[in-house]
Write an enzyme that holds these catalytic residues in place. Structure first.
Site, PDB file in Angstrom:
ATOM      1  N   GLU A 143      29.927 -13.189   8.654  1.00  0.00           N
ATOM      2  CA  GLU A 143      30.840 -12.082   8.405  1.00  0.00           C
ATOM      3  C   GLU A 143      32.003 -12.077   9.382  1.00  0.00           C
ATOM      4  OE1 GLU A 143      30.163  -7.294   8.647  1.00  0.00           O
ATOM      5  OE2 GLU A 143      28.497  -8.521   9.308  1.00  0.00           O
ATOM      6  N   GLU A 240      27.460   0.689   4.035  1.00  0.00           N
ATOM      7  CA  GLU A 240      27.259   0.538   5.480  1.00  0.00           C
ATOM      8  C   GLU A 240      28.307   1.374   6.202  1.00  0.00           C
ATOM      9  OE1 GLU A 240      26.448  -3.079   8.644  1.00  0.00           O
ATOM     10  OE2 GLU A 240      28.385  -2.945   7.669  1.00  0.00           O
TER      11      GLU A 240
END
Length: 258
Positions: A143, A240
């Site tokens: 990520e 998230e």
């Protein structure tokens, strides 16, 4: 319909991690993700998943001190042995929990003269992780994180993720695409997802700025969710974010049809 997961590291923190599985199920989620599940045993997590009939889609390899302001684990040249130990622990959890994807956070380099060494270490560690996770049928993702919240993060843009994927060129290596982080880097997530959906293994979102629920910032989440739904993306979409007030009160976006 989009398939949403609740990130149990940020959502439902009103209760203990073990209790968050039921909390997520009670609000209509069919799947969850956890940043770092290691405070609970894999067997306890498996029991909660089975009890609530939930799927665990994703969790991360341990990142050492990253969330406390440190450099993390996956790119630090002096921590390679510790990273390999962390992957071994992750494999033990993965055999029991059977996630779709496992995420590796690249980490930070605070001394720019050493950036090349950190980047090379991360590539080597990605290869090690791929060799560990691929035989389990699990995709490895990594990520990009914005450098406003995490200065020195070694991968901070979509362009850098694409370049690394092209260099490693492994069928089980995909991107974890975090909409919040890319908005913080002034990127256009909608356009990127349209173009590169087939290279994304997992999507996460929070509104921007603030990293709270959809509707609290400048993110056009209706547009982004519609684009994800219409794209070639096959995975789950992870909530998230840090809820303003209670988690339950933050879930108006979930009640909409996409």
């Amino acid at each position: 319909m989009l398939r949403f997961t609740a990130n149990l590291s940020l959502l439902f923190t009103e209760v203990s991690l073990q209790q968050r599985f039921q909390a997520a199920k009670d609000q209509g989620f069919e799947a969850v993700e956890i940043q770092f599940p290691y405070e609970l045993s894999a067997d306890v997590i498996r029991q909660e998943l089975d009890k609530q009939q939930l799927k665990l889609v994703l969790f991360n390899v341990d990142a050492d001190d990253l969330l406390q302001g440190g450099e993390g684990l996956a790119a630090a040249p002096k921590k390679k042995q510790r990273f390999e130990q962390a992957v071994t622990e992750t494999v033990a959890y993965a055999k029991i929990l059977k996630p779709d994807v496992i995420n590796i956070l690249p980490g930070r380099c605070f001394d720019t003269s050493l950036l090349g060494d950190y980047q090379q270490t991360f590539k080597e560690n990605l290869h090690f992780a791929l060799e560990a996770f691929s035989p389990l049928g699990i995709k490895t993702v990594f990520e990009a994180v914005n450098t406003v919240d995490m200065p020195g993060f070694i991968i901070s843009s979509s362009e850098k993720m694409l370049a690394l994927m092209a260099e490693i060129n492994h069928p089980d290596l995909l991107m974890q695409y975090d909409i919040y982080h890319m908005l913080m880097m002034q990127e256009d997530p909608a356009n990127f997802i349209q173009q590169y959906a087939d290279k994304i293994g997992h999507i996460q979102f929070a509104d921007c700025p603030g990293r709270h629920q959809p509707g609290t910032g400048n993110m056009d989440y209706m547009q982004i969710f519609s684009i994800i739904k219409a794209s070639a993306y096959q995975g789950w979409t992870g909530a998230e974010y840090n809820p303003l007030d209670s988690t339950k009160a933050s879930l108006d976006w979930l009640k909409k049809e996409y």
